[in-house]
Design an enzyme around this catalytic site. Structure first.
Site, PDB file in Angstrom:
ATOM      1  N   GLY A 121       0.857  -1.138  -0.052  1.00 16.10           N
ATOM      2  CA  GLY A 121       0.049   0.165   0.044  1.00 16.10           C
ATOM      3  C   GLY A 121       0.915   1.135  -0.227  1.00 16.10           C
ATOM      4  O   GLY A 121       0.355   2.138   0.595  1.00 16.10           O
ATOM      5  N   ALA A 127       1.920   3.390  -2.488  1.00 18.12           N
ATOM      6  CA  ALA A 127       1.601   4.586  -3.034  1.00 18.12           C
ATOM      7  C   ALA A 127       0.684   5.470  -2.448  1.00 18.12           C
ATOM      8  O   ALA A 127       0.518   6.514  -3.233  1.00 18.12           O
ATOM      9  CB  ALA A 127       0.893   3.867  -4.311  1.00 18.12           C
ATOM     10  N   ILE A 139      -1.327   5.780   4.552  1.00 21.24           N
ATOM     11  CA  ILE A 139      -0.381   5.445   5.599  1.00 21.24           C
ATOM     12  C   ILE A 139       0.809   4.655   5.169  1.00 21.24           C
ATOM     13  O   ILE A 139       1.791   4.802   5.561  1.00 21.24           O
ATOM     14  CB  ILE A 139      -1.175   4.465   6.620  1.00 21.24           C
ATOM     15  CG1 ILE A 139      -2.480   5.224   7.230  1.00 21.24           C
ATOM     16  CG2 ILE A 139      -0.441   3.737   7.536  1.00 21.24           C
ATOM     17  CD1 ILE A 139      -3.541   4.363   8.045  1.00 21.24           C
ATOM     18  N   ASP A 165      -1.463  -7.152  -7.640  1.00 25.60           N
ATOM     19  CA  ASP A 165      -2.692  -7.091  -7.014  1.00 25.60           C
ATOM     20  C   ASP A 165      -2.723  -8.199  -6.003  1.00 25.60           C
ATOM     21  O   ASP A 165      -2.619  -9.165  -6.136  1.00 25.60           O
ATOM     22  CB  ASP A 165      -3.749  -7.333  -8.108  1.00 25.60           C
ATOM     23  CG  ASP A 165      -5.046  -7.437  -7.594  1.00 25.60           C
ATOM     24  OD1 ASP A 165      -5.333  -7.266  -6.332  1.00 25.60           O
ATOM     25  OD2 ASP A 165      -6.120  -7.833  -8.265  1.00 25.60           O
ATOM     26  N   LEU A 166      -2.745  -7.562  -4.542  1.00 29.64           N
ATOM     27  CA  LEU A 166      -2.536  -8.591  -3.493  1.00 29.64           C
ATOM     28  C   LEU A 166      -4.029  -9.163  -3.294  1.00 29.64           C
ATOM     29  O   LEU A 166      -4.041 -10.130  -2.394  1.00 29.64           O
ATOM     30  CB  LEU A 166      -2.154  -7.784  -2.491  1.00 29.64           C
ATOM     31  CG  LEU A 166      -0.683  -7.352  -2.362  1.00 29.64           C
ATOM     32  CD1 LEU A 166      -0.394  -6.418  -1.124  1.00 29.64           C
ATOM     33  CD2 LEU A 166       0.246  -8.304  -2.537  1.00 29.64           C
ATOM     34  N   GLY A 192      -4.939  -1.802   1.589  1.00 23.44           N
ATOM     35  CA  GLY A 192      -6.218  -2.038   2.023  1.00 23.44           C
ATOM     36  C   GLY A 192      -7.334  -1.658   1.212  1.00 23.44           C
ATOM     37  O   GLY A 192      -6.968  -0.471   0.689  1.00 23.44           O
ATOM     38  N   TYR A 241     -15.528  -5.059   5.984  1.00 26.58           N
ATOM     39  CA  TYR A 241     -14.512  -4.284   6.161  1.00 26.58           C
ATOM     40  C   TYR A 241     -13.961  -4.529   7.733  1.00 26.58           C
ATOM     41  O   TYR A 241     -12.806  -5.176   7.991  1.00 26.58           O
ATOM     42  CB  TYR A 241     -14.558  -2.941   5.917  1.00 26.58           C
ATOM     43  CG  TYR A 241     -13.418  -1.920   6.518  1.00 26.58           C
ATOM     44  CD1 TYR A 241     -12.249  -1.996   5.644  1.00 26.58           C
ATOM     45  CD2 TYR A 241     -13.340  -1.427   7.761  1.00 26.58           C
ATOM     46  CE1 TYR A 241     -11.065  -0.992   5.882  1.00 26.58           C
ATOM     47  CE2 TYR A 241     -11.869  -0.667   7.838  1.00 26.58           C
ATOM     48  CZ  TYR A 241     -10.927  -0.484   7.206  1.00 26.58           C
ATOM     49  OH  TYR A 241      -9.819   0.188   7.434  1.00 26.58           O
ATOM     50  N   LYS A 281     -10.839  -6.826   9.244  1.00 26.30           N
ATOM     51  CA  LYS A 281      -9.587  -6.242  10.336  1.00 26.30           C
ATOM     52  C   LYS A 281      -9.410  -6.631  11.608  1.00 26.30           C
ATOM     53  O   LYS A 281      -8.726  -6.967  12.151  1.00 26.30           O
ATOM     54  CB  LYS A 281      -9.952  -4.581  10.423  1.00 26.30           C
ATOM     55  CG  LYS A 281      -9.800  -3.997   9.070  1.00 26.30           C
ATOM     56  CD  LYS A 281      -8.530  -4.016   8.527  1.00 26.30           C
ATOM     57  CE  LYS A 281      -8.330  -2.986   7.245  1.00 26.30           C
ATOM     58  NZ  LYS A 281      -6.861  -3.014   6.873  1.00 26.30           N
TER      59      LYS A 281
HETATM   60  P1  NAD Z   1      -5.547   4.486   0.851  1.00 30.41           P
HETATM   61  O1  NAD Z   1      -6.358   4.209  -0.025  1.00 30.41           O
HETATM   62  O2  NAD Z   1      -4.719   5.738   0.849  1.00 30.41           O
HETATM   63  O3  NAD Z   1      -3.779   3.630   0.639  1.00 30.41           O
HETATM   64  C1  NAD Z   1      -4.257   2.019   0.424  1.00 30.41           C
HETATM   65  C2  NAD Z   1      -3.192   1.677  -0.723  1.00 30.41           C
HETATM   66  O4  NAD Z   1      -3.532   0.097  -0.794  1.00 30.41           O
HETATM   67  C3  NAD Z   1      -3.416   2.316  -1.886  1.00 30.41           C
HETATM   68  O5  NAD Z   1      -2.237   2.680  -2.444  1.00 30.41           O
HETATM   69  C4  NAD Z   1      -4.057   1.171  -2.885  1.00 30.41           C
HETATM   70  O6  NAD Z   1      -3.538   1.169  -4.275  1.00 30.41           O
HETATM   71  C5  NAD Z   1      -3.533  -0.119  -2.159  1.00 30.41           C
HETATM   72  N1  NAD Z   1      -4.085  -1.222  -2.344  1.00 30.41           N
HETATM   73  C6  NAD Z   1      -5.470  -1.399  -2.622  1.00 30.41           C
HETATM   74  N2  NAD Z   1      -5.803  -2.587  -2.925  1.00 30.41           N
HETATM   75  C7  NAD Z   1      -4.497  -2.885  -3.436  1.00 30.41           C
HETATM   76  C8  NAD Z   1      -4.308  -4.410  -4.057  1.00 30.41           C
HETATM   77  N3  NAD Z   1      -5.448  -5.386  -4.299  1.00 30.41           N
HETATM   78  N4  NAD Z   1      -2.965  -4.768  -4.170  1.00 30.41           N
HETATM   79  C9  NAD Z   1      -2.175  -3.990  -3.848  1.00 30.41           C
HETATM   80  N5  NAD Z   1      -2.324  -2.807  -3.320  1.00 30.41           N
HETATM   81  C10 NAD Z   1      -3.685  -2.409  -2.769  1.00 30.41           C
HETATM   82  O7  NAD Z   1      -5.684   3.968   2.366  1.00 30.41           O
HETATM   83  P2  NAD Z   1      -5.124   4.278   3.866  1.00 30.41           P
HETATM   84  O8  NAD Z   1      -5.931   5.265   4.516  1.00 30.41           O
HETATM   85  O9  NAD Z   1      -3.736   4.858   3.631  1.00 30.41           O
HETATM   86  O10 NAD Z   1      -5.220   2.803   4.355  1.00 30.41           O
HETATM   87  C11 NAD Z   1      -4.099   2.083   4.606  1.00 30.41           C
HETATM   88  C12 NAD Z   1      -4.418   0.865   5.583  1.00 30.41           C
HETATM   89  O11 NAD Z   1      -4.860   1.195   6.627  1.00 30.41           O
HETATM   90  C13 NAD Z   1      -5.714   0.106   4.967  1.00 30.41           C
HETATM   91  O12 NAD Z   1      -5.581  -1.191   5.350  1.00 30.41           O
HETATM   92  C14 NAD Z   1      -6.923   0.562   5.735  1.00 30.41           C
HETATM   93  O13 NAD Z   1      -8.011  -0.276   5.892  1.00 30.41           O
HETATM   94  C15 NAD Z   1      -6.295   0.939   7.108  1.00 30.41           C
HETATM   95  N6  NAD Z   1      -7.009   1.894   7.945  1.00 30.41           N
HETATM   96  C16 NAD Z   1      -7.108   3.040   7.428  1.00 30.41           C
HETATM   97  C17 NAD Z   1      -7.862   3.919   8.216  1.00 30.41           C
HETATM   98  C18 NAD Z   1      -8.087   5.385   7.787  1.00 30.41           C
HETATM   99  O14 NAD Z   1      -8.930   6.072   8.660  1.00 30.41           O
HETATM  100  N7  NAD Z   1      -7.417   5.938   6.837  1.00 30.41           N
HETATM  101  C19 NAD Z   1      -8.258   3.649   9.339  1.00 30.41           C
HETATM  102  C20 NAD Z   1      -8.064   2.255   9.851  1.00 30.41           C
HETATM  103  C21 NAD Z   1      -7.244   1.276   8.918  1.00 30.41           C
END
Ligand code: NAD
Length: 268
Positions: free
Chosen positions: A4, A6, A9, A37-38, A67, A147, A151
């Site tokens: 993730g 790109a 987080i 693609d994970l 995610g 979701y 988690k």
């Molecule tokens: P984001 O959408 O900014 O980044 C998620 C990254 O995961 C993206 O770059 C996307 O391309 C990549 N991704 C998605 N599907 C994929 C796949 N099939 N293969 C490879 N890469 C893939 O999201 P974020 O907010 O940075 O979230 C990061 C993690 O933190 C996630 O697991 C999310 O569930 C978790 N999370 C986020 C929050 C929040 O409020 N932002 C809260 C709790 C948990």
């Protein structure tokens, strides 16, 4: 290695670790050292092989951030495969590359404790590692409910695996972080959804604001490094107080077990 990498987080973790002088291999669907693609078995296996090649067979740390959020028009099965199997199968695949004193961090979520009505059957299907059943159940309940289930299963998988022979027994630490609402493109996308957006502001955050991805990256760096050396199987909530507010007395939970039963359990 950060999945993730790109966005959000994962991007913040990558930047912080690189600023700290580490070499980081980013994995993502786009804009990454390893594009994969994970959400598919082939994608995970190909990514494990590519990371293995790029790191020369040895990794110091692994962080799984890839995610997807639930959305009304997104299938539950997609989240099941990306959020749960894309995390645990990838961690399993990379475990042999983690050198002794290595460390892995999975990103869970505080939705595990603050979102009501998580379907137990789906969580059990995840933990039984039945991807086909998980995908079927996830499509039945929809991605908004899949979701937190994905988690919760990630958090329980981490606690189950962390103490076993492959992880702690091999000198490799495994922990999870459960972030609350963090301002990333994921949350921006949820805000833009007319059905989901208004629900976001219903979550009370005692500290009075959402978090920043850099605040999670700081915790990731701690868990990966020597200062985090005593963390094993922990699920660290970093959510501005939402879990503490809503689930104040639910955990830590007193253990309803006799000393004799405990002795038997430890002996078994
Ligand atoms: P984001 O959408 O900014 O980044 C998620 C990254 O995961 C993206 O770059 C996307 O391309 C990549 N991704 C998605 N599907 C994929 C796949 N099939 N293969 C490879 N890469 C893939 O999201 P974020 O907010 O940075 O979230 C990061 C993690 O933190 C996630 O697991 C999310 O569930 C978790 N999370 C986020 C929050 C929040 O409020 N932002 C809260 C709790 C948990």
């Amino acid at each position: 290695m950060v999945t993730g990498a790109a966005s959000g987080i994962g991007a913040a973790c990558t930047a912080r670790l690189r600023d700290g002088g580490h070499s980081v291999i980013g994995v993502d669907r786009h804009q990454a050292d390893v594009v994969a693609d994970l959400g598919t078995v082939d994608g995970r296996m190909g990514a494990v092989a590519a990371v293995s090649r790029l790191c020369g067979g040895s990794l110091a740390g692994v962080v799984t951030c890839a995610g997807l959020a639930g959305a009304p028009d997104r299938k539950g099965s997609l989240l099941a495969s990306v959020n749960y199997f894309g995390t645990v199968d990838f961690l399993d695949g990379l475990r042999p590359l983690l050198a002794e004193n290595g460390s892995a961090v999975a990103i869970s979520s505080n939705s595990t404790t603050v979102q009501p009505a998580i379907p137990a059957e789906l969580v059990e299907a995840f933990l039984a590692h039945d991807e086909e059943l998980s995908r079927t159940l996830a499509d039945q309940v929809g991605s908004l409910v899949t979701y937190p289930a994905s988690k919760l299963a990630v958090a329980h998988w981490v606690r189950r695996m962390a103490t076993g022979p492959e992880w702690a027994g091999s000198g490799v630490r495994l922990n999870a972080i459960a972030p609350g609402m963090i301002e990333t493109p994921m949350v921006a996308g949820m805000r833009a959804d007319p059905e989901v957006g208004p629900l976001l502001d219903m979550l009370p955050i005692p500290i009075g604001r959402a978090g920043q991805p850099e605040e999670i990256a700081a915790l990731v760096e701690l868990l990966l490094g020597p200062d985090g050396g005593f963390f094993c199987g922990s699920v660290l909530f970093c959510d501005g107080g939402s879990d503490a507010l809503l689930r104040t007395r639910d955990w830590p939970a007193a253990w309803d077990i006799t000393v004799r039963d405990l002795g038997q359990q430890l002996g078994s």
